[in-house]
Design a protein around this motif. Sequence first.
Motif, PDB file in Angstrom:
ATOM      1  N   GLU A  39      11.982  54.647  28.814  1.00 37.72           N
ATOM      2  CA  GLU A  39      10.581  54.227  28.841  1.00 37.72           C
ATOM      3  C   GLU A  39       9.756  54.961  29.899  1.00 37.72           C
ATOM      4  O   GLU A  39       8.537  55.006  29.808  1.00 37.72           O
ATOM      5  CB  GLU A  39      10.480  52.712  29.075  1.00 37.72           C
ATOM      6  N   GLN A  40      10.403  55.529  30.911  1.00 34.56           N
ATOM      7  CA  GLN A  40       9.695  56.224  31.985  1.00 34.56           C
ATOM      8  C   GLN A  40       9.767  57.744  31.904  1.00 34.56           C
ATOM      9  O   GLN A  40       9.180  58.434  32.728  1.00 34.56           O
ATOM     10  CB  GLN A  40      10.228  55.782  33.349  1.00 34.56           C
ATOM     11  N   SER A  59      17.479  66.557  25.763  1.00 34.26           N
ATOM     12  CA  SER A  59      18.504  65.981  24.916  1.00 34.26           C
ATOM     13  C   SER A  59      18.675  64.515  25.279  1.00 34.26           C
ATOM     14  O   SER A  59      18.727  64.173  26.455  1.00 34.26           O
ATOM     15  CB  SER A  59      19.814  66.744  25.129  1.00 34.26           C
ATOM     16  N   ALA A  60      18.735  63.674  24.260  1.00 31.03           N
ATOM     17  CA  ALA A  60      18.898  62.245  24.497  1.00 31.03           C
ATOM     18  C   ALA A  60      19.623  61.624  23.313  1.00 31.03           C
ATOM     19  O   ALA A  60      19.515  62.116  22.190  1.00 31.03           O
ATOM     20  CB  ALA A  60      17.536  61.592  24.689  1.00 31.03           C
ATOM     21  N   PRO A  61      20.323  60.534  23.552  1.00 33.94           N
ATOM     22  CA  PRO A  61      21.040  59.864  22.461  1.00 33.94           C
ATOM     23  C   PRO A  61      20.099  59.006  21.623  1.00 33.94           C
ATOM     24  O   PRO A  61      20.234  57.788  21.549  1.00 33.94           O
ATOM     25  CB  PRO A  61      22.076  59.021  23.209  1.00 33.94           C
ATOM     26  N   VAL A  62      19.132  59.627  20.964  1.00 30.60           N
ATOM     27  CA  VAL A  62      18.092  58.910  20.234  1.00 30.60           C
ATOM     28  C   VAL A  62      18.666  58.066  19.092  1.00 30.60           C
ATOM     29  O   VAL A  62      18.185  56.970  18.828  1.00 30.60           O
ATOM     30  CB  VAL A  62      17.036  59.903  19.690  1.00 30.60           C
ATOM     31  N   ARG A  63      19.669  58.555  18.437  1.00 36.32           N
ATOM     32  CA  ARG A  63      20.213  57.826  17.280  1.00 36.32           C
ATOM     33  C   ARG A  63      20.774  56.461  17.649  1.00 36.32           C
ATOM     34  O   ARG A  63      20.796  55.563  16.829  1.00 36.32           O
ATOM     35  CB  ARG A  63      21.291  58.659  16.594  1.00 36.32           C
ATOM     36  N   ASP A  65      19.533  54.283  19.804  1.00 34.71           N
ATOM     37  CA  ASP A  65      18.460  53.294  19.955  1.00 34.71           C
ATOM     38  C   ASP A  65      17.106  53.994  19.817  1.00 34.71           C
ATOM     39  O   ASP A  65      16.394  54.198  20.796  1.00 34.71           O
ATOM     40  CB  ASP A  65      18.578  52.609  21.311  1.00 34.71           C
ATOM     41  N   PRO A  66      16.735  54.378  18.593  1.00 36.60           N
ATOM     42  CA  PRO A  66      15.516  55.172  18.402  1.00 36.60           C
ATOM     43  C   PRO A  66      14.253  54.490  18.908  1.00 36.60           C
ATOM     44  O   PRO A  66      13.353  55.148  19.423  1.00 36.60           O
ATOM     45  CB  PRO A  66      15.463  55.407  16.898  1.00 36.60           C
ATOM     46  N   ARG A  70      11.284  56.112  21.602  1.00 38.33           N
ATOM     47  CA  ARG A  70      10.032  56.477  20.957  1.00 38.33           C
ATOM     48  C   ARG A  70       8.948  56.906  21.946  1.00 38.33           C
ATOM     49  O   ARG A  70       8.239  57.878  21.725  1.00 38.33           O
ATOM     50  CB  ARG A  70       9.520  55.339  20.088  1.00 38.33           C
ATOM     51  N   SER A  71       8.827  56.228  23.074  1.00 37.52           N
ATOM     52  CA  SER A  71       7.788  56.592  24.053  1.00 37.52           C
ATOM     53  C   SER A  71       8.063  57.932  24.711  1.00 37.52           C
ATOM     54  O   SER A  71       7.144  58.611  25.170  1.00 37.52           O
ATOM     55  CB  SER A  71       7.660  55.513  25.128  1.00 37.52           C
ATOM     56  N   ALA A  72       9.323  58.350  24.755  1.00 34.04           N
ATOM     57  CA  ALA A  72       9.673  59.638  25.382  1.00 34.04           C
ATOM     58  C   ALA A  72       9.414  60.807  24.450  1.00 34.04           C
ATOM     59  O   ALA A  72       9.134  61.905  24.899  1.00 34.04           O
ATOM     60  CB  ALA A  72      11.130  59.631  25.812  1.00 34.04           C
TER      61      ALA A  72
END
Length: 73
Positions: A39-40, A59-63, A65-66, A70-72
């Motif tokens: 979120e930050q 790179s982030a583990p979006v899958r 917790d998409p 979302r804000s990033a």
Amino acid sequence: MGDSTFFHAGMPALLDAIKEQENVDDDVLDTFAVVAEPEQVAARMRDRYGDLVDRVLFSAPVRKDPQRWRSAI
């Protein structure tokens, strides 16, 4: 540390430390990375780089917790 110095001296040293499983303290990590909760992330990137950049790649583990990421993105 400027970009050129980072890529020629800083990054290899950081990767060597990781390879050797050495601890990297928070001050060193903050020099090389923007560390924040999802979120930050956007706010920390703006605070750190302001008008210096107009796009970033991360790179982030979006899958996992998409909605949280979302804000990033």
